[in-house]
Design a protein around this motif. Structure first.
Motif, mmCIF file in Angstrom:
data_model
loop_
_atom_site.group_PDB
_atom_site.id
_atom_site.type_symbol
_atom_site.label_atom_id
_atom_site.label_comp_id
_atom_site.label_asym_id
_atom_site.label_seq_id
_atom_site.Cartn_x
_atom_site.Cartn_y
_atom_site.Cartn_z
ATOM 1 N N ASN A 134 25.097 -27.211 -44.513
ATOM 2 C CA ASN A 134 26.158 -27.563 -43.596
ATOM 3 C C ASN A 134 26.495 -26.362 -42.721
ATOM 4 N N ILE A 135 26.690 -26.621 -41.445
ATOM 5 C CA ILE A 135 26.930 -25.555 -40.477
ATOM 6 C C ILE A 135 28.389 -25.133 -40.540
ATOM 7 N N LYS A 136 28.617 -23.833 -40.497
ATOM 8 C CA LYS A 136 29.983 -23.310 -40.573
ATOM 9 C C LYS A 136 30.263 -22.403 -39.376
ATOM 10 N N LYS A 137 31.531 -22.128 -39.178
ATOM 11 C CA LYS A 137 31.940 -21.226 -38.103
ATOM 12 C C LYS A 137 31.255 -19.877 -38.284
ATOM 13 N N GLY A 138 30.732 -19.347 -37.191
ATOM 14 C CA GLY A 138 30.038 -18.066 -37.227
ATOM 15 C C GLY A 138 28.537 -18.193 -37.340
ATOM 16 N N ASP A 139 28.042 -19.412 -37.642
ATOM 17 C CA ASP A 139 26.594 -19.640 -37.671
ATOM 18 C C ASP A 139 26.045 -19.690 -36.253
ATOM 19 N N PHE A 140 24.851 -19.143 -36.057
ATOM 20 C CA PHE A 140 24.128 -19.299 -34.804
ATOM 21 C C PHE A 140 23.191 -20.487 -34.965
ATOM 22 N N ILE A 141 23.230 -21.398 -34.016
ATOM 23 C CA ILE A 141 22.371 -22.578 -34.089
ATOM 24 C C ILE A 141 21.675 -22.804 -32.748
ATOM 25 N N GLU A 158 17.949 -11.561 -36.057
ATOM 26 C CA GLU A 158 18.951 -10.776 -35.337
ATOM 27 C C GLU A 158 18.659 -10.689 -33.843
ATOM 28 N N LYS A 159 17.386 -10.543 -33.478
ATOM 29 C CA LYS A 159 17.039 -10.427 -32.060
ATOM 30 C C LYS A 159 17.433 -11.700 -31.305
ATOM 31 N N GLU A 160 17.184 -12.860 -31.912
ATOM 32 C CA GLU A 160 17.558 -14.124 -31.266
ATOM 33 C C GLU A 160 19.074 -14.214 -31.091
ATOM 34 N N LYS A 161 19.811 -13.756 -32.090
ATOM 35 C CA LYS A 161 21.277 -13.783 -32.003
ATOM 36 C C LYS A 161 21.769 -12.890 -30.867
ATOM 37 N N VAL A 162 21.259 -11.659 -30.850
ATOM 38 C CA VAL A 162 21.695 -10.703 -29.827
ATOM 39 C C VAL A 162 21.343 -11.201 -28.436
ATOM 40 N N GLU A 163 20.108 -11.674 -28.272
ATOM 41 C CA GLU A 163 19.679 -12.146 -26.952
ATOM 42 C C GLU A 163 20.491 -13.351 -26.504
ATOM 43 N N SER A 164 20.847 -14.234 -27.435
ATOM 44 C CA SER A 164 21.645 -15.400 -27.067
ATOM 45 C C SER A 164 23.017 -14.979 -26.555
ATOM 46 N N LEU A 165 23.615 -13.959 -27.163
ATOM 47 C CA LEU A 165 24.923 -13.487 -26.714
ATOM 48 C C LEU A 165 24.838 -12.813 -25.352
ATOM 49 N N VAL A 166 23.720 -12.114 -25.092
ATOM 50 C CA VAL A 166 23.524 -11.512 -23.771
ATOM 51 C C VAL A 166 23.443 -12.617 -22.717
ATOM 52 N N LYS A 167 22.676 -13.661 -23.004
ATOM 53 C CA LYS A 167 22.544 -14.781 -22.067
ATOM 54 C C LYS A 167 23.896 -15.440 -21.816
ATOM 55 N N LEU A 168 24.640 -15.691 -22.889
ATOM 56 C CA LEU A 168 25.929 -16.363 -22.760
ATOM 57 C C LEU A 168 26.937 -15.528 -21.991
ATOM 58 N N VAL A 217 15.805 -5.152 -31.000
ATOM 59 C CA VAL A 217 16.703 -4.946 -32.135
ATOM 60 C C VAL A 217 15.901 -4.415 -33.316
ATOM 61 N N ALA A 218 16.406 -3.340 -33.940
ATOM 62 C CA ALA A 218 15.742 -2.767 -35.120
ATOM 63 C C ALA A 218 16.734 -1.901 -35.882
ATOM 64 N N ASN A 219 16.733 -2.038 -37.198
ATOM 65 C CA ASN A 219 17.539 -1.190 -38.080
ATOM 66 C C ASN A 219 19.016 -1.149 -37.697
ATOM 67 N N GLY A 220 19.539 -2.323 -37.336
ATOM 68 C CA GLY A 220 20.961 -2.402 -37.020
ATOM 69 C C GLY A 220 21.343 -1.874 -35.658
ATOM 70 N N LYS A 221 20.340 -1.564 -34.831
ATOM 71 C CA LYS A 221 20.588 -1.051 -33.484
ATOM 72 C C LYS A 221 19.988 -2.000 -32.453
ATOM 73 N N LYS A 238 30.026 -5.294 -26.809
ATOM 74 C CA LYS A 238 29.649 -4.546 -28.014
ATOM 75 C C LYS A 238 30.498 -4.964 -29.212
ATOM 76 N N GLU A 239 31.802 -5.160 -28.982
ATOM 77 C CA GLU A 239 32.682 -5.570 -30.071
ATOM 78 C C GLU A 239 32.310 -6.952 -30.590
ATOM 79 N N ASP A 240 32.004 -7.874 -29.674
ATOM 80 C CA ASP A 240 31.585 -9.214 -30.090
ATOM 81 C C ASP A 240 30.288 -9.148 -30.887
ATOM 82 N N LEU A 241 29.367 -8.335 -30.423
ATOM 83 C CA LEU A 241 28.063 -8.224 -31.078
ATOM 84 C C LEU A 241 28.219 -7.689 -32.502
ATOM 85 N N LYS A 242 29.032 -6.668 -32.661
ATOM 86 C CA LYS A 242 29.242 -6.091 -33.986
ATOM 87 C C LYS A 242 29.962 -7.075 -34.911
ATOM 88 N N ARG A 243 30.852 -7.879 -34.338
ATOM 89 C CA ARG A 243 31.625 -8.834 -35.135
ATOM 90 C C ARG A 243 30.791 -10.033 -35.577
#
Length: 225
Positions: free
Chosen positions: A5-12, A157-167, A177-181, A199-204
């Motif tokens: 089941n999908i929950k808040k904070g999941d990337f889909i 992680e790369k898909e998540k980060v790239e999706s936020l950049v697009k949005l 993305v590598a080693n948390g950077k 940056k704050e959104d990405l870290k959160r």
């Protein structure tokens, strides 16, 4: 991957088609075939699944609410105006002087769609120098229907980060993305305040702890001397 089941904070990753309930008129879609059938194709528009983070306002409120708790698969959601683009507000009917239009070399007439100071509006009436512009969303007070296909839960992680950049709407060249950077190579400079908020959104929302932005270097043949 085990279906959950999908929950808040999941990337889909999902496809969707939005329709106005009254008349079943399609106004938005991520699917090229649907766009072609409904004559919605726009130049340079991409028609493919999108990746969003549930509960972060990347979708209208009604979709966020309905998606939480669902498993992967296809759904149809009916969404009332209050949870879509809101009710029409009289406060968003503005009197705009004719001189504002003249400064931008616009000849106003009822039904004209305009963009004033990054606000989208529609001219409702023109009487002498008095122009009434409606800045309500074009779909305000409309009940909607969304056909949604939730295709997968995104874990990379790369898909998540790239999706936020697009949005974010930033024009970018690549994301690594590598080693948390994360390294985001931008097409153009982005204001520092916008970078810090991102940056704050990405870290959160992801496991990324450090984000670096840099601007793509122009090719020598593209440089104007």
């Amino acid at each position: 991957m085990e279906i959950k089941n999908i929950k808040k904070g999941d990337f889909i990753e999902l496809d969707y088609t939005g329709k106005i309930k009254d008349g079943n008129v399609v106004f938005d879609t991520t699917e090229k075939k649907v766009a072609e059938e409904n004559k919605l194709q726009q130049q340079n528009a991409e028609y493919k699944p999108i990746i969003i983070c549930v509960g972060e306002g990347h979708l209208i409120k009604g979709l966020d609410i309905n998606i939480e708790g669902k498993a992967l698969g296809k759904y149809t959601f009916e969404i009332e105006a209050e949870n879509a683009f809101g009710k029409k507000s009289g406060d968003l009917l503005k009197l705009v002087p004719m001189k504002v239009f003249r400064q931008q070399q616009i000849n106003p007439y009822p039904g004209l769609e305009i963009n004033l100071d990054n606000m989208f509006g529609i001219v409702r009436s023109v009487s002498g120098g008095r122009i009434i512009v409606d800045f309500n969303h074009p779909l305000s007070s409309r009940d909607l229907i969304y056909d949604v296909n939730i295709k997968k839960v995104v874990t990379e992680e790369k898909e998540k980060v790239e999706s936020l950049v697009k949005l974010s709407g930033a024009h970018y060249d690549s994301v690594a993305v590598a080693n948390g950077k994360a390294l985001v190579i931008l097409e153009h400079e982005v204001p520092v305040d916008a970078q810090n908020a991102f940056k704050e959104d990405l870290k959160r929302l992801t496991n990324t702890k450090e984000v670096t932005f840099t601007v793509k270097k122009a090719k020598k043949e593209d440089t104007k001397w």
